[in-house]
Design a protein around this motif. Sequence first.
Motif, PDB file in Angstrom:
ATOM      1  N   GLU A 138       0.823  -1.206   0.000  1.00 20.88           N
ATOM      2  CA  GLU A 138       0.000   0.000   0.000  1.00 20.88           C
ATOM      3  C   GLU A 138       0.861   1.260   0.000  1.00 20.88           C
ATOM      4  OE1 GLU A 138      -2.485   1.821   3.476  1.00 20.88           O
ATOM      5  OE2 GLU A 138      -3.772   0.356   2.475  1.00 20.88           O
ATOM      6  N   ALA A 139       1.915   1.239   0.813  1.00 22.44           N
ATOM      7  CA  ALA A 139       2.813   2.392   0.884  1.00 22.44           C
ATOM      8  C   ALA A 139       3.484   2.647  -0.464  1.00 22.44           C
ATOM      9  CB  ALA A 139       3.866   2.172   1.968  1.00 22.44           C
ATOM     10  N   CYS A 140       3.888   1.579  -1.153  1.00 23.68           N
ATOM     11  CA  CYS A 140       4.533   1.725  -2.460  1.00 23.68           C
ATOM     12  C   CYS A 140       3.577   2.342  -3.483  1.00 23.68           C
ATOM     13  CB  CYS A 140       5.023   0.373  -2.957  1.00 23.68           C
ATOM     14  SG  CYS A 140       6.494  -0.235  -2.098  1.00 23.68           S
ATOM     15  N   ILE A 141       2.318   1.922  -3.434  1.00 25.25           N
ATOM     16  CA  ILE A 141       1.327   2.480  -4.358  1.00 25.25           C
ATOM     17  C   ILE A 141       1.203   3.984  -4.146  1.00 25.25           C
ATOM     18  CG2 ILE A 141      -1.124   2.534  -4.951  1.00 25.25           C
ATOM     19  CD1 ILE A 141      -1.195  -0.468  -4.313  1.00 25.25           C
ATOM     20  N   SER A 182      -6.540   4.923   5.385  1.00 23.15           N
ATOM     21  CA  SER A 182      -6.109   3.826   4.509  1.00 23.15           C
ATOM     22  C   SER A 182      -6.200   2.497   5.253  1.00 23.15           C
ATOM     23  CB  SER A 182      -4.674   4.072   4.035  1.00 23.15           C
ATOM     24  OG  SER A 182      -3.789   4.150   5.140  1.00 23.15           O
ATOM     25  N   PRO A 183      -6.429   1.374   4.549  1.00 27.55           N
ATOM     26  CA  PRO A 183      -6.645   0.071   5.192  1.00 27.55           C
ATOM     27  C   PRO A 183      -5.479  -0.434   6.029  1.00 27.55           C
ATOM     28  CG  PRO A 183      -7.357   0.028   2.905  1.00 27.55           C
ATOM     29  CD  PRO A 183      -6.614   1.311   3.092  1.00 27.55           C
ATOM     30  N   LEU A 237      -2.031   1.182   6.378  1.00 25.48           N
ATOM     31  CA  LEU A 237      -1.241   2.202   7.075  1.00 25.48           C
ATOM     32  C   LEU A 237      -2.068   2.949   8.125  1.00 25.48           C
ATOM     33  CD1 LEU A 237       0.707   3.733   4.055  1.00 25.48           C
ATOM     34  CD2 LEU A 237       1.648   2.311   5.860  1.00 25.48           C
ATOM     35  N   GLU A 238      -3.389   2.897   7.963  1.00 25.37           N
ATOM     36  CA  GLU A 238      -4.299   3.648   8.838  1.00 25.37           C
ATOM     37  C   GLU A 238      -3.911   5.128   8.870  1.00 25.37           C
ATOM     38  OE1 GLU A 238      -4.481   1.767  12.633  1.00 25.37           O
ATOM     39  OE2 GLU A 238      -5.425  -0.052  11.855  1.00 25.37           O
ATOM     40  N   MET A 239      -3.593   5.624   7.692  1.00 24.56           N
ATOM     41  CA  MET A 239      -3.179   7.013   7.516  1.00 24.56           C
ATOM     42  C   MET A 239      -4.351   7.798   6.945  1.00 24.56           C
ATOM     43  SD  MET A 239       0.066   8.268   5.245  1.00 24.56           S
ATOM     44  CE  MET A 239       0.594   9.984   5.211  1.00 24.56           C
ATOM     45  N   PRO A 240      -4.548   9.042   7.377  1.00 22.89           N
ATOM     46  CA  PRO A 240      -5.642   9.841   6.808  1.00 22.89           C
ATOM     47  C   PRO A 240      -5.522   9.933   5.292  1.00 22.89           C
ATOM     48  CG  PRO A 240      -4.739  10.915   8.747  1.00 22.89           C
ATOM     49  CD  PRO A 240      -3.833   9.756   8.440  1.00 22.89           C
ATOM     50  N   MET A 241      -6.578   9.548   4.597  1.00 24.48           N
ATOM     51  CA  MET A 241      -6.537   9.510   3.140  1.00 24.48           C
ATOM     52  C   MET A 241      -6.412  10.891   2.507  1.00 24.48           C
ATOM     53  SD  MET A 241      -6.428   6.443   2.022  1.00 24.48           S
ATOM     54  CE  MET A 241      -6.719   6.787   0.293  1.00 24.48           C
ATOM     55  N   TRP A 242      -6.846  11.919   3.219  1.00 20.74           N
ATOM     56  CA  TRP A 242      -6.758  13.254   2.636  1.00 20.74           C
ATOM     57  C   TRP A 242      -5.305  13.672   2.428  1.00 20.74           C
ATOM     58  CZ3 TRP A 242      -4.379  17.471   4.852  1.00 20.74           C
ATOM     59  CH2 TRP A 242      -4.105  17.406   6.226  1.00 20.74           C
ATOM     60  N   ILE A 243      -4.427  13.168   3.302  1.00 27.39           N
ATOM     61  CA  ILE A 243      -3.000  13.473   3.146  1.00 27.39           C
ATOM     62  C   ILE A 243      -2.468  12.811   1.870  1.00 27.39           C
ATOM     63  CG2 ILE A 243      -0.703  13.149   4.144  1.00 27.39           C
ATOM     64  CD1 ILE A 243      -1.933  13.379   6.891  1.00 27.39           C
ATOM     65  N   ILE A 244      -2.893  11.581   1.634  1.00 28.05           N
ATOM     66  CA  ILE A 244      -2.456  10.859   0.437  1.00 28.05           C
ATOM     67  C   ILE A 244      -3.001  11.520  -0.821  1.00 28.05           C
ATOM     68  CG2 ILE A 244      -2.587   8.646  -0.765  1.00 28.05           C
ATOM     69  CD1 ILE A 244      -2.860   7.397   2.116  1.00 28.05           C
ATOM     70  N   TYR A 245      -4.271  11.917  -0.775  1.00 26.50           N
ATOM     71  CA  TYR A 245      -4.898  12.539  -1.941  1.00 26.50           C
ATOM     72  C   TYR A 245      -4.386  13.956  -2.200  1.00 26.50           C
ATOM     73  CZ  TYR A 245      -8.336   8.753  -2.117  1.00 26.50           C
ATOM     74  OH  TYR A 245      -8.943   7.531  -2.239  1.00 26.50           O
ATOM     75  N   LEU A 246      -3.624  14.516  -1.268  1.00 26.50           N
ATOM     76  CA  LEU A 246      -3.038  15.841  -1.488  1.00 26.50           C
ATOM     77  C   LEU A 246      -2.117  15.862  -2.702  1.00 26.50           C
ATOM     78  CD1 LEU A 246      -2.030  17.362   1.988  1.00 26.50           C
ATOM     79  CD2 LEU A 246      -3.510  18.385   0.261  1.00 26.50           C
TER      80      LEU A 246
END
Length: 210
Positions: free
Chosen positions: A74-77, A148-149, A151-160
Amino acid sequence: MLLRILDRFEEVLISVLMAVAVALIFVAVVHRFSLGAAADLVGYARSHEMTGLQSAARSVFKAINSIKLTWAQEACIYLFVWMAKFGAAYGVRIGIHVGVDILVERLKDPAKRIVTAIAMSGGILFTAILVWIGTDFVYHVRLGGQTSPDLEMPMWIIYLAVPLGSALMCFRFIQALYLYLTTGYIAHHDLSSVDGVEEEAKDVAEGGHG
């Protein structure tokens, strides 16, 4: 000065994202291979009644299995998504994006200048729309509290990556258009730096003459 800092930051960010992604993939593959090898060794030791080896192999298997890397894929993606968005902006800056310019190259000024300016303006408009839509999307994702499933990281940070990468790409289009209108220069990639391209072009030219 600020432009040089931005250029350097862009290059370093892309390099770091790529390096981290490659390192994660390598570690994940080694981890999976080691886990399988340890399991095979346990089975081999059991079938040959090698108690000592079986115990050692089982201990190694448990130690490797205790390292959880389910989040690595997931992190690599996400890393590649960020790299692609900022890499697109870098591509605009150095002129490596694919473009069909056979018609433009046959035009003469001022038609060539007008068509090129329109094309670059289209890039500015498109990326500006992406910034607007991406920002609105990130805002609503943040309000929703989605994570995220693995990493349990806020998705808004990823979508930034979408609004930020698009904003930088929009800036690069503006920069390219300004440079073209003031100097007539368009950034383009030097194909002679690619192995085989120069030789292939030479062979085609020689074949045409023959």
